[in-house]
Scaffold this motif. Structure first.
Motif, PDB file in Angstrom:
ATOM      1  N   TYR A  12      77.159  57.034  54.252  1.00  0.00           N
ATOM      2  CA  TYR A  12      77.672  57.656  53.035  1.00  0.00           C
ATOM      3  C   TYR A  12      76.636  57.689  51.908  1.00  0.00           C
ATOM      4  O   TYR A  12      76.891  58.261  50.854  1.00  0.00           O
ATOM      5  N   LEU A  13      75.493  57.058  52.127  1.00  0.00           N
ATOM      6  CA  LEU A  13      74.447  57.046  51.111  1.00  0.00           C
ATOM      7  C   LEU A  13      73.501  58.220  51.310  1.00  0.00           C
ATOM      8  O   LEU A  13      73.251  58.646  52.435  1.00  0.00           O
ATOM      9  N   ASP A  14      72.978  58.716  50.216  1.00  0.00           N
ATOM     10  CA  ASP A  14      72.019  59.825  50.290  1.00  0.00           C
ATOM     11  C   ASP A  14      70.595  59.333  50.510  1.00  0.00           C
ATOM     12  O   ASP A  14      69.679  60.138  50.647  1.00  0.00           O
ATOM     13  N   ILE A  15      70.416  58.013  50.526  1.00  0.00           N
ATOM     14  CA  ILE A  15      69.078  57.428  50.654  1.00  0.00           C
ATOM     15  C   ILE A  15      68.748  57.152  52.116  1.00  0.00           C
ATOM     16  O   ILE A  15      69.547  56.547  52.837  1.00  0.00           O
ATOM     17  N   VAL A  16      67.574  57.598  52.559  1.00  0.00           N
ATOM     18  CA  VAL A  16      67.105  57.297  53.913  1.00  0.00           C
ATOM     19  C   VAL A  16      66.351  55.972  53.921  1.00  0.00           C
ATOM     20  O   VAL A  16      66.627  55.092  54.730  1.00  0.00           O
ATOM     21  N   GLU A  17      65.408  55.826  53.000  1.00  0.00           N
ATOM     22  CA  GLU A  17      64.651  54.581  52.911  1.00  0.00           C
ATOM     23  C   GLU A  17      63.964  54.491  51.559  1.00  0.00           C
ATOM     24  O   GLU A  17      63.880  55.473  50.810  1.00  0.00           O
ATOM     25  N   ILE A  18      63.489  53.287  51.261  1.00  0.00           N
ATOM     26  CA  ILE A  18      62.728  53.032  50.036  1.00  0.00           C
ATOM     27  C   ILE A  18      61.403  52.417  50.454  1.00  0.00           C
ATOM     28  O   ILE A  18      61.381  51.369  51.095  1.00  0.00           O
ATOM     29  N   ARG A  19      60.313  53.072  50.109  1.00  0.00           N
ATOM     30  CA  ARG A  19      58.995  52.536  50.448  1.00  0.00           C
ATOM     31  C   ARG A  19      57.952  53.041  49.468  1.00  0.00           C
ATOM     32  O   ARG A  19      58.098  54.120  48.893  1.00  0.00           O
ATOM     33  N   GLU A  20      56.923  52.226  49.296  1.00  0.00           N
ATOM     34  CA  GLU A  20      55.812  52.567  48.413  1.00  0.00           C
ATOM     35  C   GLU A  20      56.310  52.991  47.030  1.00  0.00           C
ATOM     36  O   GLU A  20      55.879  54.009  46.471  1.00  0.00           O
ATOM     37  N   ASP A  21      57.256  52.235  46.500  1.00  0.00           N
ATOM     38  CA  ASP A  21      57.795  52.442  45.151  1.00  0.00           C
ATOM     39  C   ASP A  21      58.502  53.780  45.004  1.00  0.00           C
ATOM     40  O   ASP A  21      58.631  54.309  43.892  1.00  0.00           O
ATOM     41  N   THR A  22      58.977  54.320  46.113  1.00  0.00           N
ATOM     42  CA  THR A  22      59.588  55.651  46.105  1.00  0.00           C
ATOM     43  C   THR A  22      60.878  55.643  46.915  1.00  0.00           C
ATOM     44  O   THR A  22      60.961  55.005  47.969  1.00  0.00           O
ATOM     45  N   VAL A  23      61.876  56.383  46.427  1.00  0.00           N
ATOM     46  CA  VAL A  23      63.143  56.548  47.148  1.00  0.00           C
ATOM     47  C   VAL A  23      63.085  57.863  47.914  1.00  0.00           C
ATOM     48  O   VAL A  23      62.802  58.916  47.334  1.00  0.00           O
ATOM     49  N   ILE A  24      63.341  57.808  49.216  1.00  0.00           N
ATOM     50  CA  ILE A  24      63.341  58.997  50.068  1.00  0.00           C
ATOM     51  C   ILE A  24      64.792  59.356  50.381  1.00  0.00           C
ATOM     52  O   ILE A  24      65.546  58.536  50.893  1.00  0.00           O
ATOM     53  N   MET A  25      65.169  60.592  50.065  1.00  0.00           N
ATOM     54  CA  MET A  25      66.543  61.051  50.248  1.00  0.00           C
ATOM     55  C   MET A  25      66.709  61.764  51.596  1.00  0.00           C
ATOM     56  O   MET A  25      65.729  62.135  52.242  1.00  0.00           O
TER      57      MET A  25
END
Length: 215
Positions: A12-25
């Motif tokens: 249910y989240l729009d986020i795939v992952e968080i890496r290198e100080d960045t949020v990937i949707m």
């Protein structure tokens, strides 16, 4: 038979992952989050207020992409501070100072309880989507969004290319806010994870803190 576990909330989240100080949707777009300072507008002179308003208007007019501004309010938690005072009280040899620390600790605790004091944090979310890159043609941008591999996990080369574009926007936003006297700091990977963890689990976050990502 034991009950089957329900679907993971990750779907249910729009986020795939968080890496290198960045949020990937999930749509392959990126997000950077800035923690912003506040200014007491009411205490400024009329001339200063007009300058701030004028600077804000110019800042908004300079943008050709959307920004998300979030104000997060949380009940002020000073449990660690009170525990520290309690430890100092026990270790204090001077009886007069010991009594003063005890009275102060009680006063602060009652003040927080009665006043229901809230802490506020201000965030600016800066987005970047391949569809917003006007240097590429529409079909090239649209093709990138529909590429299955990108929808699941951005390839490193594409990720770095898009992150560079995102950082250009971050620098522009930082400069624009700074002209109004608002300082910002970009959240790193650990801070981003904690931000979203606390946002989606406000009650759980009070009792179960996240360990550092390196662990």
């Amino acid at each position: 038979m034991p009950n089957k576990p329900g679907p993971s909330t990750k779907r249910y989240l729009d986020i795939v992952e968080i890496r290198e100080d960045t949020v990937i949707m999930k749509d392959s777009s990126l997000r950077a989050v800035l923690l912003a300072s506040s200014i007491n507008f009411a205490l400024k002179s009329e001339e200063e207020q007009n300058a701030i308003v004028s600077g804000y208007v110019q800042f908004l007019n300079s943008l050709d992409y959307p920004l998300q501004i979030i104000i997060q309010s949380r009940r002020l938690n000073i449990e660690k501070y009170l525990n520290k005072l309690k430890t100092q009280e026990k270790e204090q040899k001077n009886e007069l100072l010991k009594m003063q620390i005890a009275d102060y600790r009680q006063f602060v605790g009652e003040l927080i309880e009665m006043g229901d004091i809230m802490s506020k944090k201000f965030y600016v979310v800066v987005p970047y989507s391949p569809l917003s890159n006007k240097q590429k043609g529409f079909f090239d941008r649209f093709k990138e969004v529909l590429t299955p591999s990108l929808a699941i996990h951005l390839q490193q080369e594409k990720f770095l290319e898009r992150k560079r574009e995102l950082m250009l926007r971050v620098n522009g936003v930082t400069s624009g806010l700074q002209s109004m006297g608002i300082n910002t700091v970009m959240l790193d990977t650990q801070s981003l994870i904690e931000l979203y963890y606390n946002a989606y689990n406000p009650e759980l976050a009070e009792t179960e803190k996240l360990a550092p990502i390196n662990n």
